[in-house]
Scaffold this active site. Structure first.
Site, short mmCIF file in Angstrom:
data_model
loop_
_atom_site.label_atom_id
_atom_site.label_comp_id
_atom_site.label_asym_id
_atom_site.label_seq_id
_atom_site.Cartn_x
_atom_site.Cartn_y
_atom_site.Cartn_z
N HIS A 279 0.87 -1.20 0.00
CA HIS A 279 0.00 0.00 0.00
C HIS A 279 0.89 1.23 0.00
O HIS A 279 1.50 1.57 1.00
CB HIS A 279 -0.91 0.01 1.24
CG HIS A 279 -1.87 1.17 1.23
ND1 HIS A 279 -3.23 1.00 1.38
CD2 HIS A 279 -1.69 2.50 1.09
CE1 HIS A 279 -3.82 2.18 1.34
NE2 HIS A 279 -2.90 3.11 1.17
N HIS B 126 1.54 5.40 -1.74
CA HIS B 126 1.18 6.57 -2.56
C HIS B 126 2.45 7.13 -3.19
O HIS B 126 3.35 7.56 -2.48
CB HIS B 126 0.51 7.64 -1.70
CG HIS B 126 -0.76 7.17 -1.07
ND1 HIS B 126 -1.98 7.28 -1.68
CD2 HIS B 126 -0.98 6.51 0.09
CE1 HIS B 126 -2.92 6.74 -0.91
NE2 HIS B 126 -2.34 6.25 0.18
N ARG C 40 2.23 9.42 -5.90
CA ARG C 40 1.92 10.72 -6.53
C ARG C 40 2.37 10.72 -8.00
O ARG C 40 2.51 9.67 -8.61
CB ARG C 40 2.56 11.89 -5.76
CG ARG C 40 2.35 11.87 -4.24
CD ARG C 40 0.91 11.81 -3.82
NE ARG C 40 0.78 12.02 -2.38
CZ ARG C 40 -0.24 11.59 -1.66
NH1 ARG C 40 -1.22 10.91 -2.21
NH2 ARG C 40 -0.30 11.84 -0.37
N ASN D 127 -5.14 7.33 -6.13
CA ASN D 127 -5.85 8.58 -5.78
C ASN D 127 -5.09 9.82 -6.24
O ASN D 127 -4.78 10.71 -5.45
CB ASN D 127 -6.19 8.65 -4.28
CG ASN D 127 -4.96 8.68 -3.38
OD1 ASN D 127 -3.90 8.16 -3.74
ND2 ASN D 127 -5.08 9.28 -2.21
N LYS E 264 -9.39 -0.15 -5.93
CA LYS E 264 -9.36 0.44 -4.60
C LYS E 264 -10.68 1.12 -4.31
O LYS E 264 -11.15 1.96 -5.09
CB LYS E 264 -8.22 1.47 -4.53
CG LYS E 264 -8.14 2.25 -3.23
CD LYS E 264 -7.68 1.41 -2.05
CE LYS E 264 -7.88 2.11 -0.72
NZ LYS E 264 -6.75 2.93 -0.34
N HIS F 281 -10.48 1.05 1.70
CA HIS F 281 -10.28 2.05 2.76
C HIS F 281 -11.51 1.90 3.66
O HIS F 281 -12.60 2.33 3.30
CB HIS F 281 -10.18 3.46 2.18
CG HIS F 281 -9.93 4.50 3.23
ND1 HIS F 281 -8.75 5.19 3.34
CD2 HIS F 281 -10.71 4.93 4.26
CE1 HIS F 281 -8.81 6.01 4.38
NE2 HIS F 281 -10.00 5.87 4.95
N HIS G 11 -4.64 -0.70 5.69
CA HIS G 11 -4.18 0.07 6.85
C HIS G 11 -5.15 0.00 8.04
O HIS G 11 -5.71 1.02 8.45
CB HIS G 11 -3.85 1.52 6.48
CG HIS G 11 -4.85 2.22 5.58
ND1 HIS G 11 -6.20 2.25 5.82
CD2 HIS G 11 -4.66 2.93 4.44
CE1 HIS G 11 -6.79 2.94 4.86
NE2 HIS G 11 -5.88 3.35 4.02
N LEU H 293 -4.87 9.22 7.80
CA LEU H 293 -6.18 8.57 7.84
C LEU H 293 -6.03 7.12 7.40
O LEU H 293 -5.30 6.85 6.46
CB LEU H 293 -7.17 9.29 6.92
CG LEU H 293 -7.67 10.64 7.47
CD1 LEU H 293 -8.41 11.42 6.40
CD2 LEU H 293 -8.57 10.41 8.70
N ASP I 84 1.49 2.66 3.52
CA ASP I 84 0.64 3.84 3.34
C ASP I 84 1.47 5.12 3.41
O ASP I 84 1.00 6.15 3.87
CB ASP I 84 -0.50 3.86 4.37
CG ASP I 84 -1.59 4.86 3.98
OD1 ASP I 84 -1.64 5.25 2.80
OD2 ASP I 84 -2.38 5.26 4.86
N HIS J 23 3.12 14.49 1.52
CA HIS J 23 2.54 15.84 1.33
C HIS J 23 3.66 16.83 1.63
O HIS J 23 4.40 16.64 2.61
CB HIS J 23 1.40 16.10 2.31
CG HIS J 23 0.19 15.24 2.09
ND1 HIS J 23 -0.82 15.58 1.23
CD2 HIS J 23 -0.17 14.06 2.64
CE1 HIS J 23 -1.76 14.64 1.25
NE2 HIS J 23 -1.39 13.70 2.10
N ALA K 204 -3.88 14.79 5.28
CA ALA K 204 -3.65 13.54 6.01
C ALA K 204 -2.60 12.71 5.31
O ALA K 204 -2.66 12.52 4.09
CB ALA K 204 -4.95 12.75 6.09
C1 NCD Z 1 -3.50 9.19 1.91
C2 NCD Z 1 -3.04 10.23 0.89
O1 NCD Z 1 -2.48 11.25 1.29
O2 NCD Z 1 -3.20 10.00 -0.31
N1 NCD Z 1 -3.48 9.77 3.22
C3 NCD Z 1 -3.39 9.10 4.39
O3 NCD Z 1 -3.52 9.74 5.44
N2 NCD Z 1 -3.20 7.81 4.44
C4 NCD Z 1 -4.83 8.67 1.55
C5 NCD Z 1 -5.22 7.42 2.28
O4 NCD Z 1 -4.63 6.37 2.08
O5 NCD Z 1 -6.16 7.47 3.08
ZN ZN Z 2 -3.25 5.10 1.56
#
Ligand code: NCD
Ligand code: ZN
Length: 362
Positions: A25, A27, A29, A53, A116, A154, A192, A237, A265, A269, A281
């Site tokens: 899992h 991200h 970007r 996402n 997802k 999620h 998660h 989150l 996860d 950011h 988040a």
């Molecule tokens: C994730 C994100 O920033 O894309 N944020 C997070 O707090 N985990 C989105 C997600 O997986 O919920």
């Molecule tokens: Zn995530």
């Protein structure tokens, strides 16, 4: 944190060699941000499940193929010591109320491994998510079950009247139980997980249900968000929960059960976005991911169970071969950088400026 059951055993251990792990899992970007964060994952993990996402979200097989190409191009341009890291992105599609059932077959043919589910409004870039899974997505779910496509969930309801800390537990009753009842052959990953309720639910569910657990949910409870002031870099989150839940997650991760596996996860950011009145988040854990898991497993006296969790259980559940190469962690203190470049901006990794006791060897 719990005390190691036999601290002597782990303290003598200086190196730990594991089958190369995968991140189930992640991200990554896009654009400059992708370029900045990808090498941290590629140097540790053989494969990663890449979350869809983006803005706009990755909702079609064609978009997933294009995103995969961008990831591979970023990988090629971030060679380390003249060699390209052998990393394989595993692509996912973002399920919407309007996902055409035909898209499932196209996705499978394009090599996409999972859909997802983001309940609409649950988290970062989830506005296009699903409003009513069992009302609006039945034909797509049937297609997924038929095609052997996984569903990654999620697991939080989004109703404003449900307390934020209870949203995962309520999701189990409202969505997971009916989903499992109606689609028993669909492979579902409860992503998660953050509560004892979810750990218990997954442990007693059938073999088609598994869960990922992040390093930060193994290491921290919700006090971390409020220690000496509001700490945005610990806000993710689903949000960190009480200690009783953290302990249940540690117990699940170190149980040896093949239903629980690693999913960082890691959700980058920019620092400026985290440190403002409304903070996004996500915890950026990729730079020290495996080291953070090692710390959590060691604290539980369970370093010998890290390999199954990090390197075997996920591949087995996804029906993919385990990696053949290995990685080595050494007991060697190092300091996580305060800031890292993130396109035109900067980013703060979790534990920035702090010393970790395990270090991944190059
Ligand atoms: C994730 C994100 O920033 O894309 N944020 C997070 O707090 N985990 C989105 C997600 O997986 O919920
Ligand atoms: Zn995530």
């Amino acid at each position: 944190m719990t005390a190691p059951s036999d601290p002597g055993v782990d303290a003598r251990l200086q190196t730990l060699t594991l089958t190369q792990p995968d991140d189930w899992h992640l991200h990554l970007r896009d654009g400059a941000a992708l370029q900045a964060v990808l090498p941290f994952t590629a140097r540790q993990f053989g494969r990663a499940i890449v979350m869809p996402n983006l803005r706009p979200p990755v909702t079609t097989a064609a978009q997933a193929v294009a995103y995969r190409q961008r990831i591979l191009a970023a990988l090629a341009s971030s060679e380390q010591d003249g060699r390209q890291l052998p990393f394989e992105p595993l692509m996912t599609l973002y399920l919407t109320d309007n996902t055409a059932p035909d898209e499932v077959k196209r996705a499978r043919e394009a090599g996409v491994v999972a859909f997802k589910l983001y309940p609409a409004g649950a988290t970062t870039n989830s506005d296009a998510g699903v409003t009513d899974l069992l009302g609006r997505c039945r034909a797509t779910l049937e297609g997924m079950q038929r095609e052997g496509m996984l569903l990654l969930v999620h697991g939080e309801v989004t109703d404003a009247e449900i307390d934020l800390f209870d949203r995962e537990a309520v999701f189990i009753d409202r969505v997971m139980r009916p989903l499992r009842r109606d689609y028993p052959a669909l492979k579902v990953v409860f992503e998660h997980i953050t509560t004892r309720d979810a750990a218990q639910y997954v442990a007693q569910a059938g073999p088609q249900t598994a869960a990922t657990i992040t390093a930060h949910h193994l290491l921290y409870n919700r006090n971390a968000i409020f220690t000496g002031g509001l700490r945005p870099h610990y806000y993710c989150l689903p949000v960190l929960k009480r200690e009783v839940h953290r302990l249940a997650l540690v117990e699940a991760a170190t149980s040896g059960s093949p239903k629980f596996f690693l999913g960082t996860d890691s959700a980058p950011h920019a620092t400026a976005l985290k440190e403002q009145s409304v903070c996004g988040a996500g915890c950026f854990t990729a730079p020290a991911a495996l080291e953070l898991y090692a710390e959590a497993f060691e604290a539980a006296g369970a370093l010998h169970l890290l390999e199954g969790f990090a390197s075997h259980h996920g591949a087995d559940f996804y029906g993919l071969p385990r990696n053949r190469s290995s990685v080595t962690l050494q007991r060697e203190p190092w300091t996580v950088p305060e800031q890292l470049p993130f396109g035109d901006a900067t980013i703060k990794p979790l534990r920035a400026g702090e010393t970790l006791r395990w270090k991944l060897q190059p």
